[in-house]
Write a protein that holds these residues in place. Structure first.
Motif, PDB file in Angstrom:
ATOM      1  N   PRO A  94       0.823  -1.190   0.000  1.00 21.47           N
ATOM      2  CA  PRO A  94       0.000   0.000   0.000  1.00 21.47           C
ATOM      3  C   PRO A  94       0.870   1.258   0.000  1.00 21.47           C
ATOM      4  O   PRO A  94       1.775   1.394   0.819  1.00 21.47           O
ATOM      5  N   SER A  95       0.605   2.146  -0.940  1.00 19.91           N
ATOM      6  CA  SER A  95       1.373   3.388  -0.986  1.00 19.91           C
ATOM      7  C   SER A  95       0.672   4.456  -1.808  1.00 19.91           C
ATOM      8  O   SER A  95      -0.233   4.166  -2.596  1.00 19.91           O
ATOM      9  N   LEU A  96       1.103   5.673  -1.586  1.00 18.95           N
ATOM     10  CA  LEU A  96       0.672   6.828  -2.359  1.00 18.95           C
ATOM     11  C   LEU A  96       1.892   7.394  -3.047  1.00 18.95           C
ATOM     12  O   LEU A  96       2.965   7.470  -2.441  1.00 18.95           O
ATOM     13  N   MET A  97       1.742   7.797  -4.296  1.00 19.83           N
ATOM     14  CA  MET A  97       2.827   8.458  -5.017  1.00 19.83           C
ATOM     15  C   MET A  97       2.335   9.834  -5.428  1.00 19.83           C
ATOM     16  O   MET A  97       1.168  10.000  -5.796  1.00 19.83           O
ATOM     17  N   PHE A  98       3.248  10.815  -5.378  1.00  9.09           N
ATOM     18  CA  PHE A  98       2.917  12.182  -5.760  1.00  9.09           C
ATOM     19  C   PHE A  98       4.043  12.697  -6.638  1.00  9.09           C
ATOM     20  O   PHE A  98       5.212  12.670  -6.233  1.00  9.09           O
ATOM     21  N   HIS A 119      -2.494   5.929  -6.190  1.00  4.75           N
ATOM     22  CA  HIS A 119      -2.668   5.112  -4.985  1.00  4.75           C
ATOM     23  C   HIS A 119      -2.623   3.645  -5.377  1.00  4.75           C
ATOM     24  O   HIS A 119      -3.309   3.235  -6.316  1.00  4.75           O
ATOM     25  N   LEU A 120      -1.813   2.898  -4.678  1.00  7.63           N
ATOM     26  CA  LEU A 120      -1.788   1.439  -4.846  1.00  7.63           C
ATOM     27  C   LEU A 120      -2.265   0.817  -3.540  1.00  7.63           C
ATOM     28  O   LEU A 120      -1.699   1.092  -2.476  1.00  7.63           O
ATOM     29  N   LYS A 121      -3.286  -0.010  -3.617  1.00  9.46           N
ATOM     30  CA  LYS A 121      -3.794  -0.692  -2.438  1.00  9.46           C
ATOM     31  C   LYS A 121      -2.843  -1.817  -2.047  1.00  9.46           C
ATOM     32  O   LYS A 121      -1.996  -2.225  -2.830  1.00  9.46           O
ATOM     33  N   ASP A 122      -3.024  -2.320  -0.859  1.00 11.20           N
ATOM     34  CA  ASP A 122      -2.209  -3.434  -0.376  1.00 11.20           C
ATOM     35  C   ASP A 122      -2.318  -4.598  -1.356  1.00 11.20           C
ATOM     36  O   ASP A 122      -3.422  -4.987  -1.755  1.00 11.20           O
ATOM     37  N   GLY A 123      -1.191  -5.108  -1.796  1.00 10.93           N
ATOM     38  CA  GLY A 123      -1.158  -6.214  -2.737  1.00 10.93           C
ATOM     39  C   GLY A 123      -1.149  -5.798  -4.198  1.00 10.93           C
ATOM     40  O   GLY A 123      -0.913  -6.625  -5.065  1.00 10.93           O
ATOM     41  N   LEU A 136       9.374  11.977  -7.980  1.00 15.24           N
ATOM     42  CA  LEU A 136       8.186  11.731  -7.171  1.00 15.24           C
ATOM     43  C   LEU A 136       8.543  11.326  -5.763  1.00 15.24           C
ATOM     44  O   LEU A 136       9.688  10.956  -5.481  1.00 15.24           O
ATOM     45  N   VAL A 137       7.552  11.421  -4.908  1.00 10.79           N
ATOM     46  CA  VAL A 137       7.687  10.934  -3.544  1.00 10.79           C
ATOM     47  C   VAL A 137       6.701   9.781  -3.383  1.00 10.79           C
ATOM     48  O   VAL A 137       5.573   9.841  -3.869  1.00 10.79           O
ATOM     49  N   GLN A 138       7.167   8.714  -2.739  1.00 12.08           N
ATOM     50  CA  GLN A 138       6.315   7.572  -2.416  1.00 12.08           C
ATOM     51  C   GLN A 138       6.127   7.536  -0.909  1.00 12.08           C
ATOM     52  O   GLN A 138       7.109   7.543  -0.155  1.00 12.08           O
TER      53      GLN A 138
END
Length: 147
Positions: A94-98, A119-123, A136-138
C-alpha cells in the motif's frame, strides 16, 4: 452541527460539547471512541531531504532513490525517486505516489504530470515510465493487521 472543522453537540443535561469534526465522523462510522496512541516523539521531526544522497537502483537503470525513513513497527515510509527519460520504476502498495516534477505515464498509459497522485492498495503493483524525466515521492502506508 458541523462548522469550520468542529462538530458541536449537546449532552442530555444541556452541556455543550465541541469535538474535532474528523474525530466525530470517525467515531460515528466505526461505532467506537477514537483512541490516540501515546506520543512517540518529544517534538516534531524535521527532515532535510536535500542532505540525503541519491542512490542508483541497480535493478532499475536510470532510476535513483533517496530512502528518507521508515517509521514505527507498521513500516510507514517516505522515499524520493528520480527517473531519467524513458526509465521505468516498479512500485507496490500500500502506498501513495505524488509527482513533484516531470512527466511520464503508468504502464496502463495513464498520463503523469506535476502534482499527479497515484494510490496502490495493499497487494497491488504498478509501473511508472518517465517521459522527459520524473521526480516523485512515495509514501509507504502502514502495514495494518487483517481485520
Amino acid at each position: 452541527m458541523f462548522e469550520k472543522g468542529v462538530y458541536t453537540w449537546y449532552k442530555p443535561d444541556g452541556t455543550k460539547v465541541n469535538q474535532d469534526a474528523y474525530e466525530a465522523v470517525w467515531e460515528h462510522v466505526h461505532e467506537r471512541k477514537l483512541e490516540y496512541p501515546k506520543p512517540r516523539y518529544d517534538r516534531p521531526v524535521f527532515i532535510r531531504s536535500e542532505r540525503f544522497d541519491w542512490v542508483s537502483l541497480r535493478e532499475c537503470p536510470g532510476v535513483e532513490s533517496k530512502p528518507i525513513g521508515v517509521f514505527t513497527e507498521r513500516e510507514s515510509s517516505v522515499t524520493l525517486y528520480r527517473l531519467a527519460a524513458g526509465a521505468r520504476l516498479d512500485l507496490a502498495g500500500p502506498s501513495l505516489m505524488f509527482v513533484l516534477a516531470g512527466d511520464g505515464c503508468t504502464s496502463d498509459g495513464e498520463p503523469l504530470a506535476k502534482h499527479t497522485s497515484c494510490h496502490l492498495k495493499d497487494g497491488e503493483a504498478g509501473t511508472l515510465v518517465a517521459g522527459n524525466g520524473l521526480e516523485l515521492v512515495q509514501l509507504g502506508l502502514p502495514k495494518l493487521p487483517a481485520q
